[in-house]
Design a protein around this motif. Structure first.
Motif, PDB file in Angstrom:
ATOM      1  N   TYR A 261      27.505  14.050 -12.738  1.00  0.00           N
ATOM      2  CA  TYR A 261      26.517  13.273 -13.408  1.00  0.00           C
ATOM      3  C   TYR A 261      27.054  12.697 -14.943  1.00  0.00           C
ATOM      4  O   TYR A 261      26.862  11.512 -15.377  1.00  0.00           O
ATOM      5  N   PHE A 262      28.002  13.528 -15.204  1.00  0.00           N
ATOM      6  CA  PHE A 262      28.522  12.938 -16.802  1.00  0.00           C
ATOM      7  C   PHE A 262      29.297  11.619 -16.625  1.00  0.00           C
ATOM      8  O   PHE A 262      29.370  10.713 -17.257  1.00  0.00           O
ATOM      9  N   ASP A 263      30.242  11.824 -15.279  1.00  0.00           N
ATOM     10  CA  ASP A 263      30.946  10.590 -14.970  1.00  0.00           C
ATOM     11  C   ASP A 263      30.035   9.186 -14.769  1.00  0.00           C
ATOM     12  O   ASP A 263      30.254   8.164 -15.159  1.00  0.00           O
TER      13      ASP A 263
ATOM     14  N   THR B 145      24.012  21.199 -15.982  1.00  0.00           N
ATOM     15  CA  THR B 145      23.907  20.200 -14.754  1.00  0.00           C
ATOM     16  C   THR B 145      22.547  19.479 -15.047  1.00  0.00           C
ATOM     17  O   THR B 145      22.389  18.356 -14.843  1.00  0.00           O
ATOM     18  N   LEU B 146      21.367  20.146 -15.375  1.00  0.00           N
ATOM     19  CA  LEU B 146      20.291  19.610 -15.518  1.00  0.00           C
ATOM     20  C   LEU B 146      20.423  18.375 -16.664  1.00  0.00           C
ATOM     21  O   LEU B 146      19.716  17.257 -16.578  1.00  0.00           O
ATOM     22  N   ILE B 147      20.854  18.461 -17.697  1.00  0.00           N
ATOM     23  CA  ILE B 147      20.688  17.655 -18.950  1.00  0.00           C
ATOM     24  C   ILE B 147      21.909  16.556 -18.534  1.00  0.00           C
ATOM     25  O   ILE B 147      21.366  15.161 -18.867  1.00  0.00           O
TER      26      ILE B 147
ATOM     27  N   LEU C 209      20.469  12.787 -18.295  1.00  0.00           N
ATOM     28  CA  LEU C 209      21.359  11.703 -19.284  1.00  0.00           C
ATOM     29  C   LEU C 209      21.615  10.600 -18.352  1.00  0.00           C
ATOM     30  O   LEU C 209      21.305   9.292 -18.848  1.00  0.00           O
ATOM     31  N   TYR C 210      22.235  10.741 -17.187  1.00  0.00           N
ATOM     32  CA  TYR C 210      22.391   9.590 -16.320  1.00  0.00           C
ATOM     33  C   TYR C 210      20.848   8.836 -15.685  1.00  0.00           C
ATOM     34  O   TYR C 210      20.811   7.703 -15.734  1.00  0.00           O
ATOM     35  N   ARG C 211      20.015   9.802 -15.411  1.00  0.00           N
ATOM     36  CA  ARG C 211      18.462   9.270 -15.283  1.00  0.00           C
ATOM     37  C   ARG C 211      18.151   8.419 -16.294  1.00  0.00           C
ATOM     38  O   ARG C 211      17.410   7.382 -15.918  1.00  0.00           O
TER      39      ARG C 211
END
Length: 160
Positions: free
Chosen positions: A23-25, A139-141, A145-147
């Motif tokens: 998700y960070f990627d 993981t949730l944050i 952030l991606y969302r």
């Protein structure tokens, strides 16, 4: 606006780290189009002090050393304000539109966050009223952030 994450405790290799990294990627790739740039995850070791108050003070001092000058600070705390995903996206978008250069989201240690940090924070948010393990919070944050980027860009990832 550069967005970073501060976390007390190190995330070991495994599925949680892989999923958060994914998700960070995604955030790193999609964010610049809406003016959000992923800066880093700053991990610090948990304090080894003998009592909770001292541990929280030590961890807060580590955060303050790593906090960019003028950074917006958002704390994650189970007693914080609950936002839906669109509200979180709008919060990030508002800071960006105000010309804020840096934003840091902080995950405290097992004992929580030092009271001094609440005075520095622009916002205190929760990811629900339940207590979550730090691996899952990261993981949730990361996913949120991606969302947020997809909401701000009008991408169909977020569906109601």
């Amino acid at each position: 606006m550069r967005v970073g994450l501060f976390a007390v405790g190190r995330l070991k290799s495994g599925p949680e780290k892989d999923l958060a990294g994914r998700y960070f990627d995604r955030f790193s790739k999609a964010g610049p189009a809406v003016g959000l740039e992923f800066s880093r995850v700053a991990e610090v070791a948990e304090s080894r002090a003998s009592n909770a108050d001292t541990r929280k003070r030590d961890e807060a001092a580590m955060l303050q050393k790593l906090l960019p000058d003028g950074s917006v600070l958002i704390l994650l705390d189970e007693r914080g304000k609950a936002l839906d995903s669109e509200g979180f996206a709008n919060l990030l978008g508002n800071y960006r539109d105000q010309g804020k250069r840096d934003l840091t989201i902080a995950i405290g240690g097992a004992d929580g966050l030092d009271p001094s940090l609440y005075d520095l924070a622009e916002a205190t948010l929760c990811l629900g009223k339940m207590t979550w393990p730090h691996q899952l919070v990261r993981t949730l944050i990361a996913e949120q952030l991606y969302r947020a980027v997809t909401i701000l860009s009008g991408h169909p990832y977020h569906r109601v």
